[in-house]
Design a protein around this motif. Structure first.
Motif, PDB file in Angstrom:
ATOM      1  N   ARG A 154     -15.856  19.064 -41.674  1.00  0.00           N
ATOM      2  CA  ARG A 154     -16.856  20.188 -41.130  1.00  0.00           C
ATOM      3  C   ARG A 154     -18.166  19.645 -40.600  1.00  0.00           C
ATOM      4  O   ARG A 154     -18.938  20.057 -39.799  1.00  0.00           O
ATOM      5  CB  ARG A 154     -17.249  21.040 -42.259  1.00  0.00           C
ATOM      6  CG  ARG A 154     -15.954  21.874 -42.535  1.00  0.00           C
ATOM      7  CD  ARG A 154     -16.247  22.961 -43.879  1.00  0.00           C
ATOM      8  NE  ARG A 154     -15.113  23.670 -44.077  1.00  0.00           N
ATOM      9  CZ  ARG A 154     -14.973  24.571 -45.077  1.00  0.00           C
ATOM     10  NH1 ARG A 154     -16.062  24.970 -45.799  1.00  0.00           N
ATOM     11  NH2 ARG A 154     -13.904  25.246 -45.318  1.00  0.00           N
ATOM     12  N   LYS A 155     -18.337  18.147 -40.735  1.00  0.00           N
ATOM     13  CA  LYS A 155     -19.577  17.528 -40.146  1.00  0.00           C
ATOM     14  C   LYS A 155     -19.338  16.593 -39.210  1.00  0.00           C
ATOM     15  O   LYS A 155     -20.143  15.859 -38.665  1.00  0.00           O
ATOM     16  CB  LYS A 155     -20.559  16.922 -41.343  1.00  0.00           C
ATOM     17  CG  LYS A 155     -21.146  17.978 -42.277  1.00  0.00           C
ATOM     18  CD  LYS A 155     -21.662  17.263 -43.376  1.00  0.00           C
ATOM     19  CE  LYS A 155     -22.371  18.080 -44.535  1.00  0.00           C
ATOM     20  NZ  LYS A 155     -22.988  17.422 -45.511  1.00  0.00           N
ATOM     21  N   ALA A 205     -18.979  29.377 -39.270  1.00  0.00           N
ATOM     22  CA  ALA A 205     -18.633  30.362 -40.005  1.00  0.00           C
ATOM     23  C   ALA A 205     -18.055  29.867 -41.347  1.00  0.00           C
ATOM     24  O   ALA A 205     -18.462  30.301 -42.349  1.00  0.00           O
ATOM     25  CB  ALA A 205     -17.445  31.269 -39.470  1.00  0.00           C
ATOM     26  N   LEU A 206     -17.407  28.702 -41.072  1.00  0.00           N
ATOM     27  CA  LEU A 206     -16.820  27.955 -42.521  1.00  0.00           C
ATOM     28  C   LEU A 206     -17.854  27.465 -43.256  1.00  0.00           C
ATOM     29  O   LEU A 206     -17.780  27.339 -44.483  1.00  0.00           O
ATOM     30  CB  LEU A 206     -16.029  26.905 -41.915  1.00  0.00           C
ATOM     31  CG  LEU A 206     -14.451  27.360 -41.432  1.00  0.00           C
ATOM     32  CD1 LEU A 206     -13.692  26.159 -40.778  1.00  0.00           C
ATOM     33  CD2 LEU A 206     -13.772  28.104 -42.319  1.00  0.00           C
ATOM     34  N   LEU A 207     -18.977  27.067 -42.377  1.00  0.00           N
ATOM     35  CA  LEU A 207     -20.083  26.682 -43.379  1.00  0.00           C
ATOM     36  C   LEU A 207     -21.116  27.540 -43.641  1.00  0.00           C
ATOM     37  O   LEU A 207     -22.061  27.451 -44.446  1.00  0.00           O
ATOM     38  CB  LEU A 207     -20.956  25.531 -42.302  1.00  0.00           C
ATOM     39  CG  LEU A 207     -20.343  24.369 -41.968  1.00  0.00           C
ATOM     40  CD1 LEU A 207     -21.122  23.790 -40.924  1.00  0.00           C
ATOM     41  CD2 LEU A 207     -20.119  23.310 -43.201  1.00  0.00           C
ATOM     42  N   TRP A 218     -22.512  30.228 -42.008  1.00  0.00           N
ATOM     43  CA  TRP A 218     -23.658  30.772 -41.324  1.00  0.00           C
ATOM     44  C   TRP A 218     -23.486  32.474 -41.377  1.00  0.00           C
ATOM     45  O   TRP A 218     -22.217  32.879 -41.511  1.00  0.00           O
ATOM     46  CB  TRP A 218     -23.458  30.450 -39.904  1.00  0.00           C
ATOM     47  CG  TRP A 218     -23.926  28.987 -39.717  1.00  0.00           C
ATOM     48  CD1 TRP A 218     -23.810  27.854 -40.759  1.00  0.00           C
ATOM     49  CD2 TRP A 218     -24.635  28.305 -38.648  1.00  0.00           C
ATOM     50  NE1 TRP A 218     -24.243  26.760 -40.099  1.00  0.00           N
ATOM     51  CE2 TRP A 218     -24.628  26.905 -38.845  1.00  0.00           C
ATOM     52  CE3 TRP A 218     -24.807  28.771 -37.257  1.00  0.00           C
ATOM     53  CZ2 TRP A 218     -25.093  26.087 -37.829  1.00  0.00           C
ATOM     54  CZ3 TRP A 218     -25.228  27.903 -36.467  1.00  0.00           C
ATOM     55  CH2 TRP A 218     -25.340  26.466 -36.727  1.00  0.00           C
ATOM     56  N   LYS A 219     -24.186  33.110 -41.172  1.00  0.00           N
ATOM     57  CA  LYS A 219     -24.195  34.693 -40.872  1.00  0.00           C
ATOM     58  C   LYS A 219     -23.261  34.790 -39.566  1.00  0.00           C
ATOM     59  O   LYS A 219     -23.648  33.885 -38.543  1.00  0.00           O
ATOM     60  CB  LYS A 219     -25.495  35.371 -41.223  1.00  0.00           C
ATOM     61  CG  LYS A 219     -26.137  35.604 -42.091  1.00  0.00           C
ATOM     62  CD  LYS A 219     -27.548  36.266 -42.180  1.00  0.00           C
ATOM     63  CE  LYS A 219     -27.905  36.505 -43.837  1.00  0.00           C
ATOM     64  NZ  LYS A 219     -29.436  37.144 -43.729  1.00  0.00           N
ATOM     65  N   LYS A 220     -22.747  35.884 -39.352  1.00  0.00           N
ATOM     66  CA  LYS A 220     -21.877  36.114 -38.226  1.00  0.00           C
ATOM     67  C   LYS A 220     -22.758  36.070 -36.892  1.00  0.00           C
ATOM     68  O   LYS A 220     -22.394  35.561 -35.834  1.00  0.00           O
ATOM     69  CB  LYS A 220     -21.166  37.411 -38.488  1.00  0.00           C
ATOM     70  CG  LYS A 220     -20.132  37.664 -37.107  1.00  0.00           C
ATOM     71  CD  LYS A 220     -19.411  38.706 -37.698  1.00  0.00           C
ATOM     72  CE  LYS A 220     -18.327  38.821 -36.436  1.00  0.00           C
ATOM     73  NZ  LYS A 220     -17.449  40.364 -36.753  1.00  0.00           N
ATOM     74  N   ALA A 221     -24.033  36.808 -36.953  1.00  0.00           N
ATOM     75  CA  ALA A 221     -24.728  36.772 -35.881  1.00  0.00           C
ATOM     76  C   ALA A 221     -25.181  35.701 -35.371  1.00  0.00           C
ATOM     77  O   ALA A 221     -25.273  35.080 -34.291  1.00  0.00           O
ATOM     78  CB  ALA A 221     -25.916  37.741 -36.115  1.00  0.00           C
ATOM     79  N   ALA A 222     -25.729  34.738 -36.314  1.00  0.00           N
ATOM     80  CA  ALA A 222     -26.042  33.235 -36.113  1.00  0.00           C
ATOM     81  C   ALA A 222     -24.901  32.305 -35.467  1.00  0.00           C
ATOM     82  O   ALA A 222     -25.209  31.767 -34.516  1.00  0.00           O
ATOM     83  CB  ALA A 222     -26.850  32.848 -37.258  1.00  0.00           C
ATOM     84  N   ALA A 223     -23.968  32.590 -36.068  1.00  0.00           N
ATOM     85  CA  ALA A 223     -22.765  31.600 -35.579  1.00  0.00           C
ATOM     86  C   ALA A 223     -22.329  32.165 -33.958  1.00  0.00           C
ATOM     87  O   ALA A 223     -21.916  31.279 -33.334  1.00  0.00           O
ATOM     88  CB  ALA A 223     -21.511  31.899 -36.554  1.00  0.00           C
ATOM     89  N   ARG A 224     -22.308  33.455 -33.753  1.00  0.00           N
ATOM     90  CA  ARG A 224     -21.870  33.855 -32.527  1.00  0.00           C
ATOM     91  C   ARG A 224     -22.989  33.342 -31.485  1.00  0.00           C
ATOM     92  O   ARG A 224     -22.771  33.256 -30.203  1.00  0.00           O
ATOM     93  CB  ARG A 224     -21.870  35.414 -32.617  1.00  0.00           C
ATOM     94  CG  ARG A 224     -20.619  35.690 -33.253  1.00  0.00           C
ATOM     95  CD  ARG A 224     -19.962  37.164 -33.126  1.00  0.00           C
ATOM     96  NE  ARG A 224     -18.762  37.614 -33.259  1.00  0.00           N
ATOM     97  CZ  ARG A 224     -18.145  38.344 -32.228  1.00  0.00           C
ATOM     98  NH1 ARG A 224     -18.697  39.091 -31.465  1.00  0.00           N
ATOM     99  NH2 ARG A 224     -16.505  38.589 -32.365  1.00  0.00           N
ATOM    100  N   ALA A 225     -24.280  33.576 -31.785  1.00  0.00           N
ATOM    101  CA  ALA A 225     -25.422  33.068 -31.193  1.00  0.00           C
ATOM    102  C   ALA A 225     -25.384  31.611 -30.664  1.00  0.00           C
ATOM    103  O   ALA A 225     -25.683  31.451 -29.454  1.00  0.00           O
ATOM    104  CB  ALA A 225     -26.755  33.396 -31.689  1.00  0.00           C
ATOM    105  N   ARG A 226     -24.979  30.669 -31.774  1.00  0.00           N
ATOM    106  CA  ARG A 226     -24.873  29.207 -31.425  1.00  0.00           C
ATOM    107  C   ARG A 226     -23.846  29.206 -30.596  1.00  0.00           C
ATOM    108  O   ARG A 226     -23.796  28.249 -29.710  1.00  0.00           O
ATOM    109  CB  ARG A 226     -24.551  28.718 -32.762  1.00  0.00           C
ATOM    110  CG  ARG A 226     -24.062  27.111 -32.789  1.00  0.00           C
ATOM    111  CD  ARG A 226     -25.148  26.226 -32.114  1.00  0.00           C
ATOM    112  NE  ARG A 226     -24.961  24.883 -32.086  1.00  0.00           N
ATOM    113  CZ  ARG A 226     -25.569  23.953 -31.565  1.00  0.00           C
ATOM    114  NH1 ARG A 226     -26.503  24.468 -30.695  1.00  0.00           N
ATOM    115  NH2 ARG A 226     -25.178  22.958 -31.603  1.00  0.00           N
ATOM    116  N   ALA A 227     -22.701  29.931 -30.777  1.00  0.00           N
ATOM    117  CA  ALA A 227     -21.289  29.870 -30.126  1.00  0.00           C
ATOM    118  C   ALA A 227     -21.606  30.133 -28.486  1.00  0.00           C
ATOM    119  O   ALA A 227     -21.411  29.416 -27.617  1.00  0.00           O
ATOM    120  CB  ALA A 227     -20.141  30.785 -30.262  1.00  0.00           C
ATOM    121  N   ALA A 228     -22.592  31.256 -28.215  1.00  0.00           N
ATOM    122  CA  ALA A 228     -22.856  31.439 -27.010  1.00  0.00           C
ATOM    123  C   ALA A 228     -23.791  30.475 -26.436  1.00  0.00           C
ATOM    124  O   ALA A 228     -23.640  30.100 -25.230  1.00  0.00           O
ATOM    125  CB  ALA A 228     -23.573  32.921 -26.883  1.00  0.00           C
TER     126      ALA A 228
END
Length: 346
Positions: A76-77, A102-104, A106-116
């Protein structure tokens, strides 16, 4: 950042995939592992994230022996990009990219913001491509998503197994350029496996040329091409290695001839093209319709390969070389290209 210490991988049937492997990859360095199929380069890479366990020796990441690290936590790293991308077909592009955060936890909003943010970084509009599914993307777009997903949790190490091998040559070159530009920004420690010597030369800060289960030469692409360490390496890189060296030899001031009298203004870096010729905006000659009165130019420090490609399109037999601000410094001729190659060999 990555160090192999006398690493051997031997399978139960007696096959030795790698034998006594020792090398080190510095932090922020992109190293290409190149060689024929079955030579051990993919096995080497997969030992970094413990998808393959060594029979003997040690693999260290950031100074730590990974044999004592939980494999799941380790993976995961470490970013991982494979040839067929491996996106989840039932998940959107945005959710695919957010997988590791998400596996680590993270909150869903933070994970999606990072993905964007990562989709934008690899040149995909998250508003347009984020809601789509992998089947709705081109091969090149899927490959970009694979890179974005690998970078999503900001891993220090990135493993890439034939990452550009599943797309056509034009898209492949474009993806290579985009990744090199991205690497200049993010500066990850990268191991990139390839069987393509030209890709290894173009992408690597250093390259490891594999024989059967061992590294025959580990050096900069320019050194490998100019001074192959063994007859095997010389044969593998090919008799046209002087031409391949064009891609890793920069244009320098000592390669230039003086400017023609009266040249005082910067010229158009795109250069002229025949209006009946290609209109692809990615073509190095520039878009059709560029005024024919402007000279073709190449920046100081650009590759001789790109310079020669432009020279071959120009009847004048010379290019204007400019500084970062576009000011002309001198001209490059075929004789200058030859001088540069001789300098690189020396």
């Amino acid at each position: 950042m990555i160090r192999f210490e006398q690493v051997t991988k031997r399978y139960p049937d007696g096959t030795t995939a790698v034998d006594g492997l020792s090398f080190e990859v510095a932090e922020g360095e992109l190293v290409t592992l190149v060689g024929p199929s079955g030579c051990g380069k993919t096995t080497t890479m997969m030992m970094v994230n413990r998808l393959v366990e060594p029979t003997s020796g040690r693999v260290l990441v950031d100074g730590r022996d990974i044999a004592g690290v939980d494999p799941v936590a380790l993976r995961r790293k470490i970013g991982y990009v494979i040839q067929q991308v491996g996106l989840f077909p039932h998940r959107t592009v945005l959710d695919n990219t957010a997988t590791v955060p998400a596996l680590l936890g993270w909150k869903k909003a933070a994970a999606r913001a990072r993905a964007a943010e990562l989709l934008e970084l690899v040149g995909l509009d998250p508003a347009v491509h984020g809601p789509r599914y992998p089947a709705q993307l081109s091969g090149g777009q899927r490959q970009r998503v694979g890179v974005a997903r690998a970078l999503a949790a900001d891993p220090p190490v990135l493993l890439m197994d034939e990452p550009f091998g599943a797309v056509d040559p034009v898209v492949r070159e474009r993806l290579q350029n985009e990744f090199l530009a991205l690497q200049a920004t993010v500066r990850k420690t990268v191991l990139l496996v390839t069987h393509d010597i030209e890709e290894a030369v173009r992408m690597g800060d250093r390259m490891a040329v594999y024989g059967q289960g061992r590294i025959e030469q580990f050096d900069t692409p320019a050194t490998v091409l100019a001074s192959p360490a063994t007859p095997y390496v010389a044969d593998f890189v090919g008799g046209d290695r002087a031409l391949k060296r064009l891609a890793v030899t920069p244009v320098t001031a000592e390669d230039l001839d003086p400017l023609p009298a009266g040249t005082t203004e910067a010229t158009d870096p795109a250069g002229p093209t025949d209006p009946s010729g290609p209109t692809d905006p990615t073509d190095p000659a520039g878009p059709a319709g560029t005024p024919a009165t402007r000279a073709r130019t190449v920046p100081l420090g650009g590759s001789l390969k790109d310079a020669l490609a432009l020279l071959l399109q120009d009847d004048s037999g010379r290019l204007t070389v400019t500084d970062a601000a576009g000011r002309p410094l001198g001209t490059l001729t075929p004789a200058g290209v030859h001088r540069a190659l001789r300098r690189a060999t020396a």
